[in-house]
Motif scaffolding. Structure first.
Motif, PDB file in Angstrom:
ATOM      1  N   TRP A  44       0.847  -1.188   0.000  1.00  0.00           N
ATOM      2  CA  TRP A  44       0.000   0.000   0.000  1.00  0.00           C
ATOM      3  C   TRP A  44       0.883   1.239   0.000  1.00  0.00           C
ATOM      4  O   TRP A  44       1.883   1.308   0.723  1.00  0.00           O
ATOM      5  N   SER A  45       0.503   2.212  -0.821  1.00  0.00           N
ATOM      6  CA  SER A  45       1.299   3.436  -0.933  1.00  0.00           C
ATOM      7  C   SER A  45       1.041   4.389   0.211  1.00  0.00           C
ATOM      8  O   SER A  45       1.830   5.304   0.463  1.00  0.00           O
ATOM      9  N   GLY A  46      -0.094   4.225   0.908  1.00  0.00           N
ATOM     10  CA  GLY A  46      -0.463   5.156   1.961  1.00  0.00           C
ATOM     11  C   GLY A  46      -1.265   6.330   1.450  1.00  0.00           C
ATOM     12  O   GLY A  46      -1.815   7.098   2.250  1.00  0.00           O
ATOM     13  N   MET A  47      -1.328   6.494   0.122  1.00  0.00           N
ATOM     14  CA  MET A  47      -2.043   7.625  -0.479  1.00  0.00           C
ATOM     15  C   MET A  47      -3.248   7.170  -1.291  1.00  0.00           C
ATOM     16  O   MET A  47      -4.037   8.000  -1.733  1.00  0.00           O
ATOM     17  N   MET A 261      10.740   5.210   4.021  1.00  0.00           N
ATOM     18  CA  MET A 261       9.992   4.256   3.201  1.00  0.00           C
ATOM     19  C   MET A 261       8.499   4.582   3.167  1.00  0.00           C
ATOM     20  O   MET A 261       7.852   4.477   2.120  1.00  0.00           O
ATOM     21  N   ALA A 262       7.933   4.990   4.297  1.00  0.00           N
ATOM     22  CA  ALA A 262       6.483   5.206   4.362  1.00  0.00           C
ATOM     23  C   ALA A 262       6.060   6.570   3.836  1.00  0.00           C
ATOM     24  O   ALA A 262       5.073   6.661   3.089  1.00  0.00           O
ATOM     25  N   PHE A 263       6.805   7.633   4.176  1.00  0.00           N
ATOM     26  CA  PHE A 263       6.327   8.981   3.897  1.00  0.00           C
ATOM     27  C   PHE A 263       7.119   9.722   2.826  1.00  0.00           C
ATOM     28  O   PHE A 263       6.703  10.803   2.404  1.00  0.00           O
ATOM     29  N   GLY A 269       3.244  -0.046   3.337  1.00  0.00           N
ATOM     30  CA  GLY A 269       3.182  -1.396   3.888  1.00  0.00           C
ATOM     31  C   GLY A 269       4.535  -1.845   4.415  1.00  0.00           C
ATOM     32  O   GLY A 269       4.622  -2.458   5.492  1.00  0.00           O
ATOM     33  N   TYR A 270       5.588  -1.521   3.674  1.00  0.00           N
ATOM     34  CA  TYR A 270       6.937  -1.867   4.113  1.00  0.00           C
ATOM     35  C   TYR A 270       7.316  -1.069   5.357  1.00  0.00           C
ATOM     36  O   TYR A 270       7.954  -1.594   6.279  1.00  0.00           O
TER      37      TYR A 270
END
Length: 301
Positions: A44-47, A261-263, A269-270
């Protein structure tokens, strides 16, 4: 009936304190942990609203990622450096301010505690100026002892930049743990030290045989707290002072790598998997520490 009514009111009074705290704990601690664990199984990209279940693939990638191993090593390097540096200095100053009858001890306590009320952001910016190769205090101070101006880029060494993060983190933590040690030392009955003086025991002998055993519980709590806060909170100082792990990821820690990695790279997801790894490592380290430092508590009579 009156007894039952008093018990009910007492239980209601206790519950009025416990229930709100428990709800806050569930909302701001338990729920995010569960969410992070869930997201760690997704790509998941988070966006985006779209996410793909990939099972343990993020965790498999973790064990193949060389930066993760370096980040874990850096985290434990900072843990070891902070535990040794903070505990030695905090204990030394606590003993000096309580046992050596120094004048102005209250003033020194306040001075040592000042870094603890300063924002971590301010500390990072301050020490960036101290390390600055052109206008920094450290190079200017060293230049006083050399014939030429010292021009060292303290945060630019590939192999040794991580060492430069220890002074600001140790400096920022001494005051708080010194206060904890002082609180424990002042509760030791003066008669113990008087008896030791009569027996001819020196300051070192008194510290080793009286002070250390009787403040051991505070030392254990302090060490565990330093370990937990370092494993979970080194991200800020790394982000501020080394631009998120530079040069070449040599100062990368798990928290800063999670952020990247996340933001920054939107591999949420990673990043969640890294967060789960931080949680597991913190729990295991704390359990090991509790077992290693297990010692019978000496009670004062």
């Amino acid at each position: 009936m009156k007894t039952n009514s008093k018990m009910w009111k007492r239980n209601l009074f206790i519950a009025s304190f416990i229930i709100p705290t428990f709800l806050f704990f569930c909302v701001f601690t338990i729920y995010p942990v569960i969410q992070a664990l869930q997201k760690s199984f997704y790509d998941w990209s988070g966006m985006s609203e779209n996410s793909t279940f990939i099972g343990f693939d993020n965790f498999v990638e973790l064990f193949k990622d060389p930066i993760i191993l370096r980040a874990i090593g850096n985290d434990y390097f900072l843990v070891a450096g902070k535990v040794i540096g903070i505990m030695i200095l905090a204990t030394f100053f606590a003993v000096a301010l309580t046992r050596f009858n120094l004048k102005g001890s209250g003033f020194f306590r306040a001075i040592f505690f000042i870094p603890n009320v300063i924002s971590v952001v301010v500390i990072g910016v301050l020490w960036n100026f101290i390390y600055n190769p052109q206008i920094g205090f450290l190079n200017a101070f060293l230049s006083l002892f050399t014939s030429q101006k010292v021009d060292i880029t303290w945060l630019g060494f590939t192999q040794h930049t991580i060492w430069m993060l220890l002074p600001p983190t140790i400096w920022a933590g001494i005051g708080f743990y010194m206060i904890l040690m002082i609180a424990a030392i002042v509760n030791i009955p003066a008669s113990y030290y008087e008896a030791a003086n009569i027996d001819g025991a020196g300051q070192w002998s008194q510290f080793r045989n009286i002070t250390m055993p009787l403040i051991w519980e505070q030392i254990k709590v302090s060490i565990v707290n330093i370990v937990i806060t370092t494993l979970n909170g080194s991200f800020v100082i790394v982000q501020l002072m080394t631009n998120g792990g530079q040069p070449d990821n040599t100062t990368q820690v798990m928290g800063s790598y999670l952020y990247r990695m996340a933001f920054q790279q939107y591999h949420f997801g990673y990043g969640a998997a890294i967060g789960v790894l931080i949680l597991i490592i913190s729990l295991i380290t704390t359990l090991i520490l509790q077992r290693v430092m297990r010692q019978e508590t000496i009670e004062m009579h």
